[in-house]
Design an enzyme around this catalytic site. Structure first.
Site, PDB file in Angstrom:
ATOM      1  N   THR A 142      27.549  48.924  45.477  1.00  0.00           N
ATOM      2  CA  THR A 142      26.526  48.359  44.619  1.00  0.00           C
ATOM      3  C   THR A 142      25.422  48.848  44.678  1.00  0.00           C
ATOM      4  O   THR A 142      25.201  47.756  43.497  1.00  0.00           O
ATOM      5  CB  THR A 142      27.904  47.218  44.973  1.00  0.00           C
ATOM      6  OG1 THR A 142      28.811  47.059  45.365  1.00  0.00           O
ATOM      7  CG2 THR A 142      27.762  45.806  44.170  1.00  0.00           C
ATOM      8  N   HIS A 187      39.191  41.901  55.563  1.00  0.00           N
ATOM      9  CA  HIS A 187      37.970  40.380  56.292  1.00  0.00           C
ATOM     10  C   HIS A 187      38.280  39.641  54.942  1.00  0.00           C
ATOM     11  O   HIS A 187      37.464  38.897  55.382  1.00  0.00           O
ATOM     12  CB  HIS A 187      37.396  41.514  55.027  1.00  0.00           C
ATOM     13  CG  HIS A 187      37.143  41.579  53.470  1.00  0.00           C
ATOM     14  ND1 HIS A 187      36.285  42.430  53.115  1.00  0.00           N
ATOM     15  CD2 HIS A 187      37.482  40.835  52.187  1.00  0.00           C
ATOM     16  CE1 HIS A 187      36.408  42.506  52.009  1.00  0.00           C
ATOM     17  NE2 HIS A 187      36.732  41.212  51.158  1.00  0.00           N
ATOM     18  N   HIS A 188      39.568  39.563  54.315  1.00  0.00           N
ATOM     19  CA  HIS A 188      39.650  37.791  53.967  1.00  0.00           C
ATOM     20  C   HIS A 188      40.410  37.076  54.767  1.00  0.00           C
ATOM     21  O   HIS A 188      40.560  35.800  55.342  1.00  0.00           O
ATOM     22  CB  HIS A 188      41.016  37.850  52.696  1.00  0.00           C
ATOM     23  CG  HIS A 188      40.503  38.619  51.554  1.00  0.00           C
ATOM     24  ND1 HIS A 188      39.123  37.956  50.633  1.00  0.00           N
ATOM     25  CD2 HIS A 188      40.278  39.853  51.087  1.00  0.00           C
ATOM     26  CE1 HIS A 188      39.220  38.507  49.972  1.00  0.00           C
ATOM     27  NE2 HIS A 188      39.254  39.548  49.869  1.00  0.00           N
ATOM     28  N   SER A 230      51.842  41.106  31.088  1.00  0.00           N
ATOM     29  CA  SER A 230      50.834  41.473  30.642  1.00  0.00           C
ATOM     30  C   SER A 230      49.786  42.040  30.400  1.00  0.00           C
ATOM     31  O   SER A 230      49.123  43.131  29.755  1.00  0.00           O
ATOM     32  CB  SER A 230      50.529  39.517  29.904  1.00  0.00           C
ATOM     33  OG  SER A 230      49.220  39.814  29.219  1.00  0.00           O
ATOM     34  N   SER A 231      49.173  41.475  31.893  1.00  0.00           N
ATOM     35  CA  SER A 231      47.367  42.876  31.946  1.00  0.00           C
ATOM     36  C   SER A 231      47.931  44.126  32.777  1.00  0.00           C
ATOM     37  O   SER A 231      46.839  45.220  32.280  1.00  0.00           O
ATOM     38  CB  SER A 231      47.054  41.771  32.938  1.00  0.00           C
ATOM     39  OG  SER A 231      47.346  41.153  34.734  1.00  0.00           O
ATOM     40  N   LYS A 284      24.338  50.754  41.955  1.00  0.00           N
ATOM     41  CA  LYS A 284      24.089  50.088  40.360  1.00  0.00           C
ATOM     42  C   LYS A 284      23.423  48.897  40.205  1.00  0.00           C
ATOM     43  O   LYS A 284      21.960  48.897  39.079  1.00  0.00           O
ATOM     44  CB  LYS A 284      25.742  49.028  40.395  1.00  0.00           C
ATOM     45  CG  LYS A 284      26.766  50.401  39.649  1.00  0.00           C
ATOM     46  CD  LYS A 284      27.939  48.942  40.307  1.00  0.00           C
ATOM     47  CE  LYS A 284      28.795  50.532  39.688  1.00  0.00           C
ATOM     48  NZ  LYS A 284      28.855  50.485  38.214  1.00  0.00           N
ATOM     49  N   SER A 296      25.702  47.766  31.660  1.00  0.00           N
ATOM     50  CA  SER A 296      24.662  48.296  31.435  1.00  0.00           C
ATOM     51  C   SER A 296      24.936  49.197  30.565  1.00  0.00           C
ATOM     52  O   SER A 296      24.028  49.649  29.191  1.00  0.00           O
ATOM     53  CB  SER A 296      26.340  49.666  32.656  1.00  0.00           C
ATOM     54  OG  SER A 296      26.455  49.790  33.913  1.00  0.00           O
ATOM     55  N   TYR A 304      38.143  43.130  42.319  1.00  0.00           N
ATOM     56  CA  TYR A 304      36.790  44.469  42.133  1.00  0.00           C
ATOM     57  C   TYR A 304      37.348  44.724  40.382  1.00  0.00           C
ATOM     58  O   TYR A 304      36.716  44.943  39.263  1.00  0.00           O
ATOM     59  CB  TYR A 304      36.715  45.481  41.843  1.00  0.00           C
ATOM     60  CG  TYR A 304      35.916  45.412  43.087  1.00  0.00           C
ATOM     61  CD1 TYR A 304      34.893  45.115  43.659  1.00  0.00           C
ATOM     62  CD2 TYR A 304      37.052  45.754  44.823  1.00  0.00           C
ATOM     63  CE1 TYR A 304      34.245  45.511  44.376  1.00  0.00           C
ATOM     64  CE2 TYR A 304      36.036  45.350  45.433  1.00  0.00           C
ATOM     65  CZ  TYR A 304      34.457  45.015  45.396  1.00  0.00           C
ATOM     66  OH  TYR A 304      34.008  44.672  46.635  1.00  0.00           O
ATOM     67  N   HIS A 325      42.179  41.740  46.959  1.00  0.00           N
ATOM     68  CA  HIS A 325      40.642  42.213  46.791  1.00  0.00           C
ATOM     69  C   HIS A 325      40.366  43.426  45.758  1.00  0.00           C
ATOM     70  O   HIS A 325      39.788  43.496  45.299  1.00  0.00           O
ATOM     71  CB  HIS A 325      40.384  42.792  48.332  1.00  0.00           C
ATOM     72  CG  HIS A 325      38.962  43.149  48.229  1.00  0.00           C
ATOM     73  ND1 HIS A 325      37.818  42.032  48.799  1.00  0.00           N
ATOM     74  CD2 HIS A 325      38.209  44.423  47.988  1.00  0.00           C
ATOM     75  CE1 HIS A 325      37.185  42.579  48.403  1.00  0.00           C
ATOM     76  NE2 HIS A 325      37.221  43.499  48.455  1.00  0.00           N
ATOM     77  N   ASP A 378      42.153  52.655  16.075  1.00  0.00           N
ATOM     78  CA  ASP A 378      43.313  51.469  17.104  1.00  0.00           C
ATOM     79  C   ASP A 378      43.140  51.734  18.336  1.00  0.00           C
ATOM     80  O   ASP A 378      42.977  52.422  18.827  1.00  0.00           O
ATOM     81  CB  ASP A 378      44.316  51.154  16.282  1.00  0.00           C
ATOM     82  CG  ASP A 378      44.335  49.462  16.154  1.00  0.00           C
ATOM     83  OD1 ASP A 378      44.444  49.499  17.339  1.00  0.00           O
ATOM     84  OD2 ASP A 378      44.456  48.701  14.908  1.00  0.00           O
ATOM     85  N   HIS A 387      43.036  25.576  38.915  1.00  0.00           N
ATOM     86  CA  HIS A 387      41.628  25.851  38.525  1.00  0.00           C
ATOM     87  C   HIS A 387      41.787  27.438  38.796  1.00  0.00           C
ATOM     88  O   HIS A 387      40.994  27.804  37.817  1.00  0.00           O
ATOM     89  CB  HIS A 387      40.785  24.804  39.050  1.00  0.00           C
ATOM     90  CG  HIS A 387      39.170  25.345  38.886  1.00  0.00           C
ATOM     91  ND1 HIS A 387      38.485  25.739  37.703  1.00  0.00           N
ATOM     92  CD2 HIS A 387      38.825  26.034  39.968  1.00  0.00           C
ATOM     93  CE1 HIS A 387      37.074  25.585  38.155  1.00  0.00           C
ATOM     94  NE2 HIS A 387      37.457  26.717  39.728  1.00  0.00           N
ATOM     95  N   TRP A 415      45.784  28.870  45.667  1.00  0.00           N
ATOM     96  CA  TRP A 415      45.903  30.220  44.136  1.00  0.00           C
ATOM     97  C   TRP A 415      46.576  31.015  45.103  1.00  0.00           C
ATOM     98  O   TRP A 415      46.818  32.277  44.317  1.00  0.00           O
ATOM     99  CB  TRP A 415      44.752  30.702  43.502  1.00  0.00           C
ATOM    100  CG  TRP A 415      43.626  31.346  44.476  1.00  0.00           C
ATOM    101  CD1 TRP A 415      42.663  31.096  44.369  1.00  0.00           C
ATOM    102  CD2 TRP A 415      43.667  33.038  43.920  1.00  0.00           C
ATOM    103  NE1 TRP A 415      42.111  32.323  45.279  1.00  0.00           N
ATOM    104  CE2 TRP A 415      43.002  33.542  44.438  1.00  0.00           C
ATOM    105  CE3 TRP A 415      44.322  34.040  43.005  1.00  0.00           C
ATOM    106  CZ2 TRP A 415      42.185  34.892  45.388  1.00  0.00           C
ATOM    107  CZ3 TRP A 415      44.109  35.353  43.397  1.00  0.00           C
ATOM    108  CH2 TRP A 415      43.101  35.551  44.203  1.00  0.00           C
ATOM    109  N   GLU A 429      42.057  43.188  42.792  1.00  0.00           N
ATOM    110  CA  GLU A 429      41.549  42.098  42.046  1.00  0.00           C
ATOM    111  C   GLU A 429      40.261  41.848  41.608  1.00  0.00           C
ATOM    112  O   GLU A 429      39.417  41.561  41.363  1.00  0.00           O
ATOM    113  CB  GLU A 429      42.641  40.908  42.595  1.00  0.00           C
ATOM    114  CG  GLU A 429      42.067  39.430  41.083  1.00  0.00           C
ATOM    115  CD  GLU A 429      43.146  39.819  39.845  1.00  0.00           C
ATOM    116  OE1 GLU A 429      43.775  41.328  39.929  1.00  0.00           O
ATOM    117  OE2 GLU A 429      42.336  39.416  39.357  1.00  0.00           O
ATOM    118  N   ARG A 472      36.366  24.322  52.914  1.00  0.00           N
ATOM    119  CA  ARG A 472      36.687  24.416  52.014  1.00  0.00           C
ATOM    120  C   ARG A 472      38.072  23.725  51.045  1.00  0.00           C
ATOM    121  O   ARG A 472      39.215  23.114  52.293  1.00  0.00           O
ATOM    122  CB  ARG A 472      36.801  25.177  50.785  1.00  0.00           C
ATOM    123  CG  ARG A 472      38.360  26.606  51.744  1.00  0.00           C
ATOM    124  CD  ARG A 472      38.044  28.254  51.030  1.00  0.00           C
ATOM    125  NE  ARG A 472      38.263  28.066  50.125  1.00  0.00           N
ATOM    126  CZ  ARG A 472      38.862  28.961  49.379  1.00  0.00           C
ATOM    127  NH1 ARG A 472      38.698  30.499  50.021  1.00  0.00           N
ATOM    128  NH2 ARG A 472      39.537  29.897  48.007  1.00  0.00           N
TER     129      ARG A 472
END
Lengths: 181, 527
Positions: free
Chosen positions: B330, B304-305, B171-172, B333, B270, B259, B255, B108, B79, B144, B257, B452
């Site tokens: 943040t 921090h993870h 790809s990315s 924003k 925005s 963002y 991390h 293009d 998932h 994951w 990732e 979890r």
């Protein structure tokens, strides 16, 4: 066409950043080891020679520190594994001997590898060994029991606050890797 | 900007798309590829969503009812992989493909052939990943994050999963290179960097994050692969490696990732908020700098993870304060969006509803993130449902809401037809109520100690789990409405004007609705 060339040049530049970052991922491995060695993170212990001990350490007979011994088996390691003494009182700066006992009660020859870790983390830099069964792989025949020695010394510079050290070994089954090599 | 004009002399003549299936396979048109990305993301969103419903069905009551624990674990793992790499990231790339050329006045993307490759890698990547379910040992079930040694215990599917991640990463990276080259080389004359729409800005910074971190993930999973098959011991303590090192390398990617999954959303919000508040965006340049500082900070907060792995106090403090610092840009924003709405003549069409929903609920997710950043408190929250609630508030009501807002906002431009406003609003309200029923109780569960990634739980957690599951099913099924609305809009509907929205500003709104197959063959002049 000049435009296309520009785009291709930009592509090459940016793509090479990705290639460098792939390498950086691998570079993190030695960096991590160096970092752990300097900070003592992960409880990695040091190794010194007998000669260094004789030359460099003054026993501090005023101070006593407790060293505890712990044994763990990794998930698929069937050996019985335990320290001979659970704890001992030591003077920093003096060389001591201790030992662990391992028994291979399976019906086949196996090879074990012990990996040490000292806690608290701050103490690991001050815990050194001149001799340890963890320096080598330990082969045991089927049913064999073996007493495995280590000689260690606690650095007298160990911070005052620390009164107890725990030395933990985790025993791994490396029979297959050892055979492969 | 002499180079930029050269693009527009182009040797293209105005021709429409090719006919039939081959149009989609061989296309190099940014609009076609954008559509492919968005459809792919939608399909993955539903496959990943179905897996989430299996999870919620199993957790509806304590005890084991629906699936066995191994399959449950592979549901939580896949998932996450599908939603992150298959749904949210391709959806943002699809939006980038559609919008960036139209917003900067380019005909293009800069590298159209590579654009085609970077999309068509994805179906192969995710077929590989999903095929592991049919192999001995089943799908990936170690979470994951693929922490060793657990992830190395996976069955025959392990190399397939690793290669799937490699392909998705390639790809990315290709998509990001395309975005960067397009933005830097192909802006219309007069479109200086500080005049670019924020969606373009946030994507530029996201693309840099991607090319810097995806290769690190590729390295980490390659190390897993060689640890399993080539006898290396990067992460095996028996051979002198260290499993904790994997966590450091992974989160060095992981991390940033996070963002990557949210910065383009900031760009979308925005664009939408000023349109429906009918006021220019408050603090444009502070938005750009805030985005850049978030990107920079994302590289120095990864641990921090992993507060509970046994770090020195100094490390815990550093990562705690660095993490909390992210709240500053943040917050800038959030305040800018609120100030944009302040005294604006607001209307509440569906995109604006989703945008306001984003601002409110993303802020909830941000605050629970701050709670998790408190190192001593994290020892209680770590790996509980509180974490699950936190990242679903920022990813579902954050990233996914922004994608839905974008779909409603630009769909009339893309298709030339207005969507059904009434259905859109119903979709918003059902989603917003159900998503809170789904995720808010998970905060309580986590604080009460429910871990979890478990298929069963102690009975004191039963009530909130049942409520959460009910919310989950309503939220999941209500997304079928979203598909129906999109389908209906593509088929027909009230014709949209070129400007579509009364307050819409930007180059894409100067094109016809739908825009021509090749837009901006003649570069627009930006003043």
């Amino acid at each position: 066409m000049a435009e296309l060339k520009n785009n291709v040049r930009a592509f090459v530049k940016i793509a090479s950043v990705s290639v460098v970052m792939f390498g950086f991922g691998y570079l993190l491995v030695p960096l991590y080891d160096v970092f752990c060695e300097i900070t003592g993170l992960n409880g990695k212990t040091g190794r010194v020679s007998e000669a260094e001990v004789a030359a460099g350490y003054q026993p501090d007979l005023q101070r006593k520190v407790t060293v505890q011994f712990v044994a763990n088996n990794s998930v698929d390691m069937p050996w019985a594994f335990a320290p001979v003494r659970a704890a001992m009182q030591v003077h920093p700066g003096k060389l001591y001997a201790a030992s662990y006992i391992a028994e291979n009660h399976t019906g086949r020859r196996m090879i074990g590898q012990a990996v040490p870790s000292v806690s608290p983390i701050k103490a690991s830099r001050y815990f050194n060994k001149t001799e340890c069964f963890c320096f080598d792989q330990q082969p045991l025949e089927a049913g064999e029991t073996k007493e495995m020695p280590l000689r260690f010394i606690v650095d007298p510079r160990l911070p005052e606050k620390i009164e107890t050290l725990t030395l933990a070994y985790t025993l791994f089954d490396v029979t297959q890797q050892a055979v492969a090599n | 900007m002499s180079t930029a004009t050269a693009t527009h002399d182009g040797d293209h003549h105005d021709h429409g798309p090719a006919k039939g299936l081959m149009r989609w396979i061989t296309t190099t048109n940014h609009k076609d590829i954008g559509t492919l990305y968005l459809l792919f993301a939608l399909i993955m969103f539903f496959i990943g969503g179905a897996m989430a419903l299996v999870i919620r069905a199993e957790l509806f009551q304590p005890g084991m009812q629906v699936v066995d624990p191994q399959f449950f674990n592979s549901m939580t793992t896949v998932h996450a992989l599908l939603m992150i790499f298959g749904a949210v990231m391709p959806a943002f790339t699809g939006l980038a493909n559609w919008l960036i050329p139209m917003q900067i006045g380019a005909p293009d993307m800069a590298l159209p052939r590579m654009n085609n490759f970077s999309f068509w890698i994805l179906p192969f990547a995710f077929t590989l990943l999903l095929s592991t379910f049919f192999m001995s040992g089943g799908g990936p079930a170690g979470g994951w994050t693929l922490y060793p040694p657990l992830s190395l215990q996976m069955g025959d599917g392990f190399p397939f999963m690793i290669f799937a991640i490699h392909l998705a990463g390639i790809s990315s990276i290709m998509g990001s290179i395309n975005v960067i080259v397009t933005i830097l080389n192909m802006r219309a004359p007069g479109m200086t960097l500080m005049k670019m729409p924020l969606f373009v800005w946030t994507w530029l910074i996201t693309a840099y994050l991607l090319i810097a971190t995806m290769p690190v993930l590729a390295g980490a999973v390659t190390m897993l692969l060689t640890d399993k098959f080539a006898g290396t011991s990067f992460f095996s303590a028996a051979g002198g490696g260290d499993p904790v090192m994997y966590q450091h390398i992974f989160w060095f990617f992981g991390h940033p990732e996070v963002y990557i999954l949210i910065l383009p959303a900031f760009g979308i919000i925005s664009a939408i908020v000023p349109t429906f508040a009918r006021k220019p965006l408050f603090g444009y340049s502070s938005m750009v700098y805030a985005t850049a500082s978030i990107a920079f900070l994302s590289f120095i907060v990864w641990a921090h993870h992993m507060f509970t792995v046994g770090m020195p106090v100094v490390g815990e403090l550093f990562f705690m304060y660095a993490t909390m610092m992210i709240a500053v840009p943040t917050g800038v924003k959030i305040f800018n969006w609120v100030s944009t709405m302040w005294k604006g003549s607001m209307t509440f069409e569906t995109p604006m509803l989703f945008a306001i929903g984003f601002i409110m609920m993303f802020t909830i997710g941000g605050f629970s993130g701050l709670m998790l950043a408190i190192a001593p408190a994290d020892f209680q929250y770590h790996d509980t449902y509180f974490v699950v609630a936190h990242f679903h508030y920022v990813l579902v009501t954050g990233a996914v809401y922004s994608i839905m807002a974008a779909a409603y906002f630009w769909l009339p431009k893309w298709t030339g037809n207005m969507y059904d406003e009434k259905l859109g609003r119903i979709h918003f309200w059902i989603s917003t109520i159900s998503v809170n029923v789904l995720f808010f109780p998970q905060h309580f569960l986590g604080l009460a100690g429910m871990p979890r990634r478990i298929p069963d739980y102690a009975v004191q957690f039963a009530d909130w789990n049942m409520i959460s599951s009910i919310g989950g099913f309503v939220f999941g099924l209500s997304q079928l409405m979203f598909v129906w609305i999109i389908f209906k809009t593509i088929r027909g509907g009230e014709k949209a004007t070129d400007e579509v929205w009364e307050g819409a500003k930007g180059l894409e709104w100067t094109l016809s609705s739908p825009p021509p197959y090749h837009s901006f063959n003649v570069a627009p002049e930006v003043k």
